[in-house]
Write an enzyme that holds these catalytic residues in place. Structure first.
Site, short mmCIF file in Angstrom:
data_model
loop_
_atom_site.label_atom_id
_atom_site.label_comp_id
_atom_site.label_asym_id
_atom_site.label_seq_id
_atom_site.Cartn_x
_atom_site.Cartn_y
_atom_site.Cartn_z
N HIS A 10 70.55 60.98 41.00
CA HIS A 10 69.87 61.98 40.14
C HIS A 10 69.89 61.60 38.66
O HIS A 10 69.18 62.23 37.86
CB HIS A 10 70.53 63.36 40.29
CG HIS A 10 70.32 63.98 41.64
ND1 HIS A 10 69.07 64.15 42.19
CD2 HIS A 10 71.21 64.46 42.55
CE1 HIS A 10 69.19 64.72 43.40
NE2 HIS A 10 70.48 64.91 43.64
N HIS A 67 68.45 65.17 49.02
CA HIS A 67 67.80 65.50 47.74
C HIS A 67 66.93 64.32 47.26
O HIS A 67 67.31 63.17 47.45
CB HIS A 67 68.84 65.80 46.67
CG HIS A 67 69.78 66.91 47.03
ND1 HIS A 67 71.03 66.68 47.58
CD2 HIS A 67 69.64 68.25 46.94
CE1 HIS A 67 71.63 67.85 47.80
NE2 HIS A 67 70.81 68.82 47.43
N ASP A 111 74.17 64.36 53.09
CA ASP A 111 74.17 65.82 52.97
C ASP A 111 73.04 66.49 53.76
O ASP A 111 72.91 67.71 53.74
CB ASP A 111 74.14 66.26 51.49
CG ASP A 111 73.24 65.39 50.63
OD1 ASP A 111 72.52 64.52 51.18
OD2 ASP A 111 73.26 65.56 49.40
ZN ZN Z 1 72.20 64.98 47.83
#
Ligand code: ZN
Length: 310
Positions: free
Chosen positions: A128, A167, A246
């Site tokens: 990220h 993500h 995740d």
């Molecule tokens: Zn993640």
């Protein structure tokens, strides 16, 4: 050749408070599982070095790196919040530098023919982190620092990065979009944090936004149709993996229903492409994965596939 397993005890000194899910126990859970499975004996251990300013600033703004270096608190229990969910304690900077340095060492070992594959068992994660912004538990973009090292220090022309964290890898996209030396493939739950990835039109980015409750069948179909032909045509000289777990069924950070066998499958696809194009060379860096038992099992499966079976 055995697999290089790169970590450092200082990665456990980064803490963001008692209730934060990105905990030092994640690395303990992985190492315990590797020992229990006997896989610990099959890997060669390395201590992650500290990434240098030069290595970091291949992908991050110098002013941003200096800001992170100065932001770390001095007090034992002090936290400095850099973003809504991302904080620095006294031990954060060394941990973040080791995490990025692990990716650099991994690239050096794999491109130096010491090992065919390397796994960086490090935290904080990195995907990220944008060129000039920390977010989503990430400070330095470890996989990007490694990829830039392969390109700029080793002279590679084509590196593929596969990111199967639940993500979107917004930081890696921010750093490499439009850079034709890198093919960036990211699969992720959408709509979901960080909200990016559905509308990138860069030719070197293949995003797979997938709805909640996506399971192995849906992920495999999307990867087979959208990623594998493009990676094959790109013919990468090195494959890198942002390995986030995740999206596992038991991980309540998100709402994917993936299992160990799905992570094994996608790792096997990456390895087959690496065998075909990249002299088997794969570098994988840990990203997310917060349910400790599932994380340990997933990494054990992932490492087993990276080692390869003939
Ligand atoms: Zn993640």
């Amino acid at each position: 050749m055995s697999l290089a397993f790169i970590s450092h005890h200082e990665c456990q000194n980064h803490r963001m408070g008692a209730h934060h899910p990105e905990t030092p126990e994640r690395l303990h859970a992985i190492k315990d599982r590797l020992i229990a499975s006997g896989m610990e004996m099959l890997v060669t251990h390395y201590d992650a070095p500290l990434a240098t300013f030069e290595q970091l600033t291949r992908v991050h703004d110098p002013s941003y790196v200096r800001m992170i270096e100065k932001a770390a608190p001095k007090g034992e229990d002090e936290l400095v919040w850099i973003d809504g969910d991302t904080a620095m304690c006294k031990g954060t900077l060394p941990a973040a530098l080791r995490s990025a340095g692990a990716a650099v060492l991994a690239v050096d070992l794999v491109l130096g023919d010491k090992h065919h594959a390397a796994f960086c068992c490090v935290r904080p994660p990195g995907h990220h982190a944008e060129r000039a912004r920390a977010m989503g538990f990430c400070f330095f973009n470890n996989i990007a620092v490694g990829a830039a090292h392969a390109l700029d220090a080793h002279g590679l022309k084509r590196v593929a990065i596969l990111d199967f964290d639940v993500h979107h890898g917004n930081g890696t996209e921010d750093i490499f979009k439009g850079d034709e030396r890198v093919l960036f493939c990211s699969s992720f739950q959408h709509p979901f944090y960080p909200g990016t990835g559905a509308d990138c039109d860069a030719a070197n980015v293949i995003n797979l936004p997938l709805p909640k409750l996506t399971g192995g069948k849906e992920l495999r179909t999307a990867v087979e149709e959208r990623w594998l032909p493009r990676i094959d045509a790109f013919a990468p000289q090195l494959i890198m993996i942002s390995a986030g777990f995740d999206g596992h069924l038991e991980d309540d950070m998100a709402q994917f229903n993936l299992r160990e066998s799905d992570y094994a499958w996608v790792t096997r696809q990456a390895r087959e492409l690496a065998v075909k194009h990249a002299q088997e060379r794969i570098v994988s860096c840990l990203e997310g994965g917060y349910e400790l038992s599932a994380l340990g099992r997933c990494v054990s499966t992932h490492v087993d596939e990276l080692i390869g079976h003939g």
